[in-house]
Design an enzyme around this catalytic site. Structure first.
Site, PDB file in Angstrom:
ATOM      1  N   GLU A  24       0.820  -1.217   0.000  1.00 37.40           N
ATOM      2  CA  GLU A  24       0.000   0.000   0.000  1.00 37.40           C
ATOM      3  C   GLU A  24       0.854   1.268   0.000  1.00 37.40           C
ATOM      4  O   GLU A  24       0.357   2.341  -0.322  1.00 37.40           O
ATOM      5  CB  GLU A  24      -0.934   0.004   1.215  1.00 37.40           C
ATOM      6  CG  GLU A  24      -1.972  -1.097   1.189  1.00 37.40           C
ATOM      7  CD  GLU A  24      -2.862  -1.061   2.412  1.00 37.40           C
ATOM      8  OE1 GLU A  24      -4.062  -0.836   2.243  1.00 37.40           O
ATOM      9  OE2 GLU A  24      -2.337  -1.258   3.537  1.00 37.40           O
ATOM     10  N   TYR A  56     -16.331  25.695  -2.304  1.00 35.14           N
ATOM     11  CA  TYR A  56     -16.388  24.236  -2.353  1.00 35.14           C
ATOM     12  C   TYR A  56     -15.225  23.678  -3.167  1.00 35.14           C
ATOM     13  O   TYR A  56     -14.672  22.623  -2.847  1.00 35.14           O
ATOM     14  CB  TYR A  56     -17.714  23.761  -2.962  1.00 35.14           C
ATOM     15  CG  TYR A  56     -18.917  24.596  -2.617  1.00 35.14           C
ATOM     16  CD1 TYR A  56     -19.125  25.039  -1.304  1.00 35.14           C
ATOM     17  CD2 TYR A  56     -19.840  24.963  -3.582  1.00 35.14           C
ATOM     18  CE1 TYR A  56     -20.214  25.816  -0.976  1.00 35.14           C
ATOM     19  CE2 TYR A  56     -20.945  25.743  -3.258  1.00 35.14           C
ATOM     20  CZ  TYR A  56     -21.131  26.175  -1.963  1.00 35.14           C
ATOM     21  OH  TYR A  56     -22.210  26.942  -1.643  1.00 35.14           O
ATOM     22  N   GLU A  76      -7.529   6.689   9.910  1.00 29.92           N
ATOM     23  CA  GLU A  76      -7.854   7.593  11.017  1.00 29.92           C
ATOM     24  C   GLU A  76      -6.960   8.837  10.957  1.00 29.92           C
ATOM     25  O   GLU A  76      -7.432   9.967  11.148  1.00 29.92           O
ATOM     26  CB  GLU A  76      -7.662   6.876  12.358  1.00 29.92           C
ATOM     27  CG  GLU A  76      -8.703   5.810  12.671  1.00 29.92           C
ATOM     28  CD  GLU A  76      -8.376   4.451  12.095  1.00 29.92           C
ATOM     29  OE1 GLU A  76      -9.004   3.467  12.526  1.00 29.92           O
ATOM     30  OE2 GLU A  76      -7.498   4.357  11.198  1.00 29.92           O
ATOM     31  N   ARG A 266      12.333  29.495   6.639  1.00 29.98           N
ATOM     32  CA  ARG A 266      12.958  30.675   6.055  1.00 29.98           C
ATOM     33  C   ARG A 266      13.683  31.464   7.137  1.00 29.98           C
ATOM     34  O   ARG A 266      13.118  31.793   8.171  1.00 29.98           O
ATOM     35  CB  ARG A 266      11.906  31.573   5.395  1.00 29.98           C
ATOM     36  CG  ARG A 266      12.441  32.937   4.940  1.00 29.98           C
ATOM     37  CD  ARG A 266      13.389  32.802   3.760  1.00 29.98           C
ATOM     38  NE  ARG A 266      14.166  34.014   3.556  1.00 29.98           N
ATOM     39  CZ  ARG A 266      13.745  35.088   2.898  1.00 29.98           C
ATOM     40  NH1 ARG A 266      12.528  35.103   2.392  1.00 29.98           N
ATOM     41  NH2 ARG A 266      14.514  36.140   2.748  1.00 29.98           N
ATOM     42  N   ARG A 275      16.605  29.568  -0.412  1.00 31.05           N
ATOM     43  CA  ARG A 275      15.615  29.552   0.653  1.00 31.05           C
ATOM     44  C   ARG A 275      14.498  28.562   0.336  1.00 31.05           C
ATOM     45  O   ARG A 275      14.234  28.299  -0.842  1.00 31.05           O
ATOM     46  CB  ARG A 275      15.034  30.943   0.884  1.00 31.05           C
ATOM     47  CG  ARG A 275      14.205  31.454  -0.234  1.00 31.05           C
ATOM     48  CD  ARG A 275      14.659  32.664  -1.011  1.00 31.05           C
ATOM     49  NE  ARG A 275      15.917  33.257  -0.738  1.00 31.05           N
ATOM     50  CZ  ARG A 275      16.078  34.574  -0.527  1.00 31.05           C
ATOM     51  NH1 ARG A 275      15.032  35.364  -0.537  1.00 31.05           N
ATOM     52  NH2 ARG A 275      17.259  35.082  -0.349  1.00 31.05           N
ATOM     53  N   ASP A 278       9.552  31.640  -0.207  1.00 24.76           N
ATOM     54  CA  ASP A 278       9.441  33.096  -0.231  1.00 24.76           C
ATOM     55  C   ASP A 278       7.999  33.474  -0.516  1.00 24.76           C
ATOM     56  O   ASP A 278       7.371  32.892  -1.410  1.00 24.76           O
ATOM     57  CB  ASP A 278      10.314  33.670  -1.348  1.00 24.76           C
ATOM     58  CG  ASP A 278      11.462  34.491  -0.811  1.00 24.76           C
ATOM     59  OD1 ASP A 278      11.394  34.926   0.339  1.00 24.76           O
ATOM     60  OD2 ASP A 278      12.425  34.687  -1.561  1.00 24.76           O
ATOM     61  N   ASP A 280       6.023  37.059  -1.291  1.00 25.47           N
ATOM     62  CA  ASP A 280       6.203  38.489  -1.506  1.00 25.47           C
ATOM     63  C   ASP A 280       4.909  39.154  -1.940  1.00 25.47           C
ATOM     64  O   ASP A 280       4.248  38.679  -2.878  1.00 25.47           O
ATOM     65  CB  ASP A 280       7.250  38.741  -2.595  1.00 25.47           C
ATOM     66  CG  ASP A 280       8.653  38.450  -2.127  1.00 25.47           C
ATOM     67  OD1 ASP A 280       9.029  38.954  -1.070  1.00 25.47           O
ATOM     68  OD2 ASP A 280       9.365  37.717  -2.825  1.00 25.47           O
TER      69      ASP A 280
END
Length: 375
Positions: A24, A56, A76, A266, A275, A278, A280
């Site tokens: 699985e 939705y 679960e 960051r 990084r 980001d 912005d």
């Protein structure tokens, strides 16, 4: 408190690799999800305005993204992660999630197996990431502090972003007057080049959509651009642009975005470098401001094809304000990197994976901060 209304979404289907057995982990199988959300849609019933209810389509996309995402041994746990993602919408006070696993390896004939859980928002100010509680009293669930879709990686900071935004939103309204807040339209550039950038950006979008009074109304395709002004061998950046409607003021929006960045690792100690994420602010309502804390529009947007190209995807009539502004379609032709921007995926927001490594220029495709304290 008035009795809450319900919105029900049933039969959301996606393939996932969730289960205890080793097979699985490798072989996707179908999962089906039903979600009943307790919300206050009084304003939507009166004003016929999408901003006053829950999208939705966005809820369905979140469910699919979780099913496609991180492996869970138990359905679960999968149900909990789906509930967490739905409760990032502050309008959803409580949610009941049922996860069906119709092809579970049970070994005897059966029609279906499912798990149903009910979860509610915590009180405002709970930034612990422990967020949700069982609720047998869904109609009375209160509070607007969304939990985090990426709580496992940085629970307190991610929850704090929504809690801070919720606090600011609450204090902006006088208790005696239920004045309708101003809705701002903002354009936000996203990027990064460290780690699983696509998943970080997906999580960030879910978190942003969970800010109080905020709804993500547009998500661009994913782009890739080589980094500018950085050392040889620096990974490419991944980029996208989103549009939001929000009742948060610009400073609160900026602070909340920075907390989401921090939740994804960051560090603002590095101003010219790689990084993981980001975020912005490119534009808010077409405003022009030279405030060093939040310069509007973004001071280098007019030079960056990796910002303008995905923005144009969302809005063919987009215009950048300010002295270097104009029609985005025309500004792209003058950008130095216009030939280096390559589309990676139109459907990246729905399914993890499908990318060959590296990333597309986050707003700093050049590795630079904006000069105003933003990423």
């Amino acid at each position: 408190m008035a009795r809450l209304d319900t919105i029900t979404l049933t039969g959301v289907k996606a393939q996932g690799t969730h289960g205890v057995l080793e097979s699985e982990h490798r072989e996707p199988q179908p999962f089906v999800v039903d979600a009943t959300m307790w919300v206050d849609i009084t304003d939507a019933c009166r004003d016929d305005d999408l901003a006053d209810t829950v999208s939705y389509a966005q809820i369905a996309e979140r469910i699919v993204s979780v099913i496609h995402g991180e492996h869970c041994d138990l359905i679960e746990r999968l149900a909990q992660r789906i509930a967490d993602s739905i409760l990032l919408s502050y309008r959803v006070r409580s949610v009941q999630v049922t996860v069906h696993k119709p092809q579970a390896p049970i070994g005897v004939p059966f029609d279906d197996v499912s798990v149903t859980i009910t979860r509610s928002q915590t009180e405002v100010g709970d930034a612990t990431g422990e967020g949700l509680r069982d609720s047998g009293e869904s109609d009375d669930a209160q509070g607007k502090a969304p939990s985090s879709a990426f709580a496992a990686s940085a629970p307190s900071v991610a929850s704090a972003a929504s809690a801070a935004a919720a606090s600011a939103s609450a204090t902006s309204m006088t208790p005696a007057v239920a004045a309708r807040p101003t809705v701002h339209h903002a354009v936000i550039a996203m990027g990064g080049n460290i780690g699983d950038v696509q998943q970080a950006m997906r999580s960030a979008i879910v978190a942003i959509d969970g800010f109080p009074g905020t709804q993500v109304i547009g998500i661009s395709p994913l782009y890739r651009t080589a980094p500018w002004g950085m050392a040889p061998g620096t990974p490419d950046f991944l980029n996208a642009v989103i549009q939001i409607d929000t009742t948060l003021d610009p400073d609160t929006l900026l602070s909340s975005l920075q907390l989401v960045e921090t939740a994804h690792g960051r560090s603002r100690e590095v101003h010219w470098g790689s990084r993981p994420l980001d975020l912005d602010i490119v534009d808010i309502d077409g405003a022009v401001s030279d405030d060093p804390h939040l310069t509007l529009p973004h001071p280098r947007a007019w030079q960056r094809a990796f910002v303008l190209v995905p923005w144009l995807d969302l809005d063919p009539d987009a215009r950048l304000a300010g002295g270097h502004g104009g029609a985005v379609r025309e500004l792209i032709d003058a950008t130095p990197d216009r030939g280096a921007v390559r589309k990676v995926s139109d459907s990246w927001i729905l399914a993890p994976g499908g990318f060959d490594g590296g990333a597309d220029s986050g707003f700093p495709g050049d590795g630079a901060d904006n000069g105003d304290g933003r990423a």
